[in-house]
Structures are given as structure tokens and as C-alpha cells.
Design an enzyme around this catalytic site. Structure first.
Site, PDB file in Angstrom:
ATOM      1  CB  CYS A 137      36.676   1.611 -64.139  1.00 45.15           C
ATOM      2  SG  CYS A 137      38.351   2.161 -62.752  1.00 45.15           S
ATOM      3  CB  CYS A 140      39.123   4.766 -63.983  1.00 39.42           C
ATOM      4  SG  CYS A 140      39.781   2.794 -64.037  1.00 39.42           S
ATOM      5  CG  ASP A 141      36.186   7.138 -64.385  1.00 40.77           C
ATOM      6  OD1 ASP A 141      37.008   7.096 -65.296  1.00 40.77           O
ATOM      7  OD2 ASP A 141      35.597   6.701 -65.265  1.00 40.77           O
TER       8      ASP A 141
END
Ligand code: NAP
Length: 309
Positions: A137, A140-141
Site C-alpha cells: 500500500c 499507507c506506507d
């Protein structure tokens, strides 16, 4: 734990774009609706940075679209609750839906909208370094990899889109593609080729992932044409190699194809009366927000007709 039973006209499993649209249509038809999801509503929208192929928006962030869809889905009284579904039991007129929180709900119709999860590469080091340099992701990261050297594995729409997202943060991003060409749609390919921080390594596969006690520090590669092996030092890798259906709880219903996707007719009905499926979880040639929303509208309307009978 005591069982809690609650009856609804329709239970929708999964609150992504398809599930939320089905909830809107079914509740607007005056049916009592429960949407169950093991996470926050929105599904994969929450992992998508920018969407520019959903009609009505020239560009919108995935989580923002999820919020708008949720407002629409619940405006006519549809309910939403946490719960990962572990089984559907078909009792004819009534279906029983069991969750991993030991709750049971009953409904006269069920719509499966669980979507698909990202396929793993299945190479040594992948699980070990998941969350320590291996990610699925970018939204997200990505922020953890500011000015770092990254690779993205895959050559489809997701790999190319997320690779371009990551070039805004990382020092460089190399797309490792197993064939000698990309699968992504032409518009994305054109954009990707113009991105100065995006490099391509065609005809290569990652065979293993290395790291120290803390995090990833490199990968082993093989050239799929020559068989030559090599290594590449990296700080992280993002894996976008396609998707697998989230249908394990539904295996016993006999509604899946040999790869696990749900088989439906044009009305989104499975072969079990009263059980429908929509969106990415379906056996379908195109998996898009727009197609999931279309499926959701059909199923939301169809359950109304089914329950009138
Ligand atoms: P996808 O289209 O299935 O592409 C998967 C990519 O991963 C392909 O390049 C495939 O290579 C590669 N791959 C598969 N297994 C691999 C392995 N073991 N090792 C290395 N590479 C491997 O998946 P996706 O990109 O996640 O897209 C899924 C669906 O969502 C598609 O229908 C896509 O159109 C849609 N989507 C749309 C958008 C958009 O419209 N903006 C954005 C994202 C996703 P091969 O080509 O060699 O098979």
C-alpha cells in the site's frame, strides 16, 4: 459468547463502492439493510491516492470518495457494522451470516461485496520483511520512504499508478516487470514513461528479498530471458502483482469458479436464490470503481424484486 441474532431484509458483506451502492439502492427501496465490513468502509478506496476515472470527478482522493459514498449509502437508513464474515448458511428463505466476533445475523437476501485482496509474490523474505520494507500500500506506507531507493513489482495499472505516486516521495522508483512490456492502460504507460524518477527493469523477476535485523536492504533478481541472476540494493519494495478474491467463507455454497471468483448472472444473482455478488469479487472482465457501482445498483434493485416475490 451469547449469540446475538438480528433480522434484516438484506445483509451486504463488504462496504466498498459496490456494497455501499447496493446499500443505497436497497434502503431507498425501503428494505432494512445491514452492511458488514471487517474494516472501515471504503474498501480499496482507502489505499488509492488519486482517482481520475470515476465519472463526475476530474480527480478525487480515494478516502474522500469513500466518505461521500458512505454519506449516500446511509442516508436512507442502511446500517453499518464491523464484522469479518466467516460463513453464510443458506436456510432457504432465511440466510444466516456469522462473523468472527461470534455474532449471527439473519436476512432474506445477502449480497457478497468482499472484493479482492492483493496477491503476494511468494518469495523468500516477503513475509519476514512485511511491514519492514515490504508493502502492498503506497498510500499507507509511502511516507516512510522519503528520498529512498524503491522498487515496485508488477506491470499493471496498480503498479504503474502507485509507482508514480511513490516517485513524489522517494529518490527513485524502479518498476520490475516480469515480461518485456507493461500491462497497464496506455494513458498510464505514457505518463509513466515521462516520469523522470521512474525507471523500468523489464523481463526481470524478484526471486528473494534480503534484509538485516531491522529492514529490507536488497533483492535478488533473475532475468527471465537470459536466466542471469543479479542483486539490487534497495530500501523498500511495493508489490502490485494482481489480486485474489476474498471468498474463503463462501466456498461451501458452490458459487465460485475454479479460481475462487463468484459466478453471477447479469442480475448479479448467484445460483443460490437470494444470494447475490457484486464488484471485484465477481467473475468479471473489468474491475473498476464504476463497474462495482453499476453492479451494486443492479443488485440493490434486484433484491427488492426478489423479496417482493
Ligand atoms: P493486474 O492487472 O492483474 O496486473 C498484475 C501485474 O502483475 C501484471 O503486470 C502481471 O504480469 C504482474 N504479475 C502477476 N503475478 C506476478 C508475479 N508472480 N511476479 C511478477 N509479476 C507478476 O493487477 P492490478 O494492476 O492490481 O489491477 C487489478 C484490476 O484493477 C485490473 O482490472 C485493473 O485494470 C484495475 N485497476 C484499475 C485502475 C484504474 O483504472 N485507474 C487502477 C488500478 C487497478 P503479466 O502482465 O505478465 O501477467
Amino acid at each position: 459468547m451469547a449469540e446475538k441474532k438480528t433480522n434484516y431484509d438484506v445483509i451486504i458483506i463488504g462496504a466498498g463502492p459496490g456494497g455501499m451502492t447496493a446499500a443505497l439502492y436497497a434502503s431507498r427501496a425501503n428494505l432494512s439493510v445491514l452492511m458488514l465490513d471487517r474494516g472501515i468502509y471504503g474498501g480499496n478506496l482507502n489505499n488509492t491516492a488519486e482517482i481520475e476515472n470515476y465519472t463526475g470527478f476530474s480527480s478525487i482522493k480515494g478516502p474522500d470518495l469513500a466518505e461521500k459514498m458512505y454519506q449516500g449509502a446511509t442516508q436512507f437508513g442502511a446500517n453499518y457494522a464491523y464484522g469479518g464474515v466467516t460463513a453464510i448458511e443458506d436456510g432457504g428463505e432465511w440466510k444466516t451470516v456469522t462473523t468472527d466476533m461470534d455474532e449471527q445475523f439473519r436476512a432474506r437476501a445477502v449480497i457478497i461485496a468482499t472484493g479482492a485482496s492483493q496477491r503476494h509474490l511468494g518469495v523468500p523474505g516477503e513475509e519476514e520483511f512485511s511491514g519492514r520494507g515490504v508493502s502492498y500500500c503506497a498510500v499507507c506506507d509511502g511516507a516512510f520512504f522519503k528520498d529512498k531507493q524503491l522498487i515496485v513489482v508488477g506491470g499493471g495499472d496498480s503498479a504503474v499508478e502507485e509507482g508514480m505516486y511513490l516517485t513524489q516521495l522517494a529518490a527513485s522508483v524502479t518498476l520490475v516487470v516480469r515480461k518485456d512490456h507493461l500491462r497497464a492502460q496506455p494513458l498510464l504507460q505514457d505518463r509513466a514513461k515521462k516520469d523522470p524518477k521512474l525507471k523500468f527493469l523489464f523481463s526481470h523477476s524478484v526471486t528473494s528479498i534480503d534484509g538485516d535485523d531491522v529492514k529490507v536492504n536488497g533483492v535478488h533478481l533473475v532475468n527471465n530471458e537470459t536466466g542471469d541472476k543479479s542483486t539490487m540494493p534497495i530500501d523498500g519494495l511495493f508489490i502490485y502483482v494482481g489480486s485474489v478474491p476474498m471468498t474463503k467463507p463462501f466456498e461451501s455454497l458452490g458459487i465460485l469458479d475454479d479460481q475462487g471468483w463468484v459466478i453471477t448472472d447479469q442480475k448479479m444473482a448467484t445460483k443460490v436464490p437470494g444470494i447475490y455478488a457484486i464488484g471485484d469479487v465477481r467473475q468479471t472482465p473489468l474491475r473498476q470503481i464504476a463497474t462495482a457501482v453499476g453492479d451494486g445498483a443492479i443488485a440493490g434493485q434486484e433484491v427488492y424484486h426478489y423479496l417482493q416475490k
